[in-house]
Design a protein around this motif. Structure first.
Motif, PDB file in Angstrom:
ATOM      1  N   ARG A  20       0.716  -1.293  -0.066  1.00  0.00           N
ATOM      2  CA  ARG A  20      -0.124   0.031   0.123  1.00  0.00           C
ATOM      3  C   ARG A  20       0.772   1.345   0.087  1.00  0.00           C
ATOM      4  NH1 ARG A  20      -2.914  -3.432  -0.674  1.00  0.00           N
ATOM      5  NH2 ARG A  20      -5.044  -3.950   0.143  1.00  0.00           N
ATOM      6  N   HIS A  21       0.292   2.232  -0.669  1.00  0.00           N
ATOM      7  CA  HIS A  21       0.889   3.623  -0.418  1.00  0.00           C
ATOM      8  C   HIS A  21      -0.161   4.575  -0.359  1.00  0.00           C
ATOM      9  CE1 HIS A  21       3.212   7.023   0.436  1.00  0.00           C
ATOM     10  NE2 HIS A  21       3.202   7.379  -0.922  1.00  0.00           N
ATOM     11  N   PHE A  22      -0.624   5.406   0.561  1.00  0.00           N
ATOM     12  CA  PHE A  22      -1.663   6.548   0.582  1.00  0.00           C
ATOM     13  C   PHE A  22      -1.662   7.667   0.350  1.00  0.00           C
ATOM     14  CE2 PHE A  22      -2.937   2.998   3.865  1.00  0.00           C
ATOM     15  CZ  PHE A  22      -3.660   2.210   2.949  1.00  0.00           C
ATOM     16  N   GLY A  23      -0.171   8.143   0.524  1.00  0.00           N
ATOM     17  CA  GLY A  23       0.053   9.368   0.034  1.00  0.00           C
ATOM     18  C   GLY A  23       0.221  10.473   1.152  1.00  0.00           C
ATOM     19  N   ALA A  24       0.036  10.057   2.347  1.00  0.00           N
ATOM     20  CA  ALA A  24       0.206  11.103   3.533  1.00  0.00           C
ATOM     21  C   ALA A  24       1.323  10.439   4.399  1.00  0.00           C
ATOM     22  CB  ALA A  24      -1.017  11.710   4.076  1.00  0.00           C
ATOM     23  N   ASN A  25       2.712  10.766   4.505  1.00  0.00           N
ATOM     24  CA  ASN A  25       3.433   9.627   5.413  1.00  0.00           C
ATOM     25  C   ASN A  25       3.170   9.775   6.779  1.00  0.00           C
ATOM     26  OD1 ASN A  25       4.264   9.130   2.773  1.00  0.00           O
ATOM     27  ND2 ASN A  25       6.449   9.315   3.229  1.00  0.00           N
TER      28      ASN A  25
END
Ligand SMILES: [Mg+2]
Length: 273
Positions: free
Chosen positions: A189-194
Motif C-alpha cells: 500500500r501507499h496512501f500518499g500522506a506519510n
C-alpha cells in the motif's frame, strides 16, 4: 513553563481551528473546472497551507506560549519572550497531492519539542482532516486515537502483512534494493500522506511502513515519530539505529517503521540481502 498536558490542550485547540478552516477550502477544490496542473495545485495548496499555518500560529499566540515554530511555508517564526524554550514543528497539510486531487487522505501534523532533535519531541498531534480522527501522544504517556489508547500490529510474519512503501521519485539504486522485498509483500500500500500512514502503523491498521528514499523531511515526520514510539511500534534506520537527525526542513530521513521487532527484522534482512 507549560507542562506536556498543557501542550496537548493547546494542540487540540489548533486542531479545532484547522478543522473549521479547511472544509470551506475543500469546496473550492471540487469547483469545476479545476486545472490539476502543477501551477493550479501548487497555488491552491499554498493557499490552504498558509491559511492552516496562520490559524495555528494565531492559536499559539492566543495561548500565550513562547516557542519557535518551524513550518514548511514560512520557515521559522519566533513567538513569546523565551522562544528557545519550545520548538513547534508544523506541517499544515501532509498529503498535498491527495488534497489537490480530491483523494480523501491528508492530515495536519504538529509536534512540540524541547530542542531541535526528534528525540526531544514530547507532545504530538496528527489530525486526519477527512475522517475526523485525531492521533495524539505525550512522551511516556502512550499514544491515542480519538482519546483511545492504541497499540501496533502483532502480525509477525510477512505472509499476512500489509505494508506501506513510499516509492515516489525513488532512485534506481534504492528501487533495486527494494525490488526483492516488494514481490514478497502480499498486501502492498501507499496512501500518499506519510505522517498519517505512520499513525496507521502505530494503531495496527498496517503492519509496517518503509521510506528509504532519503527524501522525507524530519519536520514531516516529527509528530508521527512520537505517536509511533509511544504506541510501542519500532522506527529506525535500515541499520537498526535510532533516528537522530536534526529537525529542520532541510534535513532528510530514511527509515523503516514496523508494528513489532519481528516484522522490522524481516524487512531489514530482506533489504540487506
Ligand atoms: Mg505539507
Amino acid at each position: 513553563m507549560r507542562t506536556k498536558n498543557d501542550w496537548i490542550t493547546i494542540l487540540e485547540n489548533c486542531n479545532k481551528v484547522v478543522q473549521k478552516k479547511i472544509p470551506p477550502l475543500l469546496q473550492k477544490v471540487a469547483e469545476p473546472p479545476v486545472d490539476y496542473g502543477i501551477g493550479a495545485g501548487g497555488d491552491l495548496i499554498k493557499k490552504v497551507d498558509l491559511e492552516a499555518e496562520t490559524a495555528i500560529v494565531n492559536t499559539l499566540k492566543k495561548a500565550k506560549v513562547s516557542c519557535t515554530i518551524i513550518s514548511e511555508e514560512t520557515g521559522t517564526i519566533k513567538i513569546g519572550k523565551t522562544p528557545e524554550e519550545n520548538y513547534v514543528i508544523l506541517d499544515p497539510i501532509d498529503g498535498s497531492t491527495n488534497f489537490t486531487r480530491g483523494i480523501p487522505f491528508y492530515a495536519t501534523s504538529i509536534a512540540v519539542s524541547k530542542n531541535q532533535t526528534l528525540d526531544g519531541v514530547h507532545t504530538a498531534l496528527v489530525s486526519d482532516l477527512i475522517h475526523n480522527i485525531t492521533y495524539t501522544a505525550i512522551k511516556k504517556q502512550g499514544a491515542y486515537k480519538n482519546n483511545e489508547k492504541i497499540t501496533p500490529s502483532k502480525i509477525k510474519s510477512f505472509e499476512k502483512a500489509t505494508i506501506g512503501v513510499d516509492l515516489n521519485t525513488d532512485q534506481p539504486k534504492t528501487l533495486k534494493s527494494l525490488a526483492k522485498l516488494l514481490i514478497k509483500i502480499p498486501h502492498l500500500r501507499h496512501f500518499g500522506a506519510n505522517a498519517l500512514e505512520l499513525c496507521y502503523v502505530a494503531d495496527g491498521t498496517i503492519d509496517a511502513f518503509i521510506d528509504i528514499r532519503g527524501k522525507l523531511r524530519t519536520t514531516d515526520l516529527a509528530a508521527a515519530f512520537l505517536i509511533l514510539k509511544e504506541s510501542n511500534a519500532t522506527i529506525m534506520t535500515l541499520k537498526g539505529d535510532p533516528l537522530t537527525e536534526k529537525m529542520a526542513p532541510t534535513e532528510k530521513i530514511a527509515f523503516v517503521a514496523a508494528g513489532n521487532s519481528q516484522i522490522f527484522s524481516q524487512i531489514v534482512k530482506e533489504l540487506s540481502n
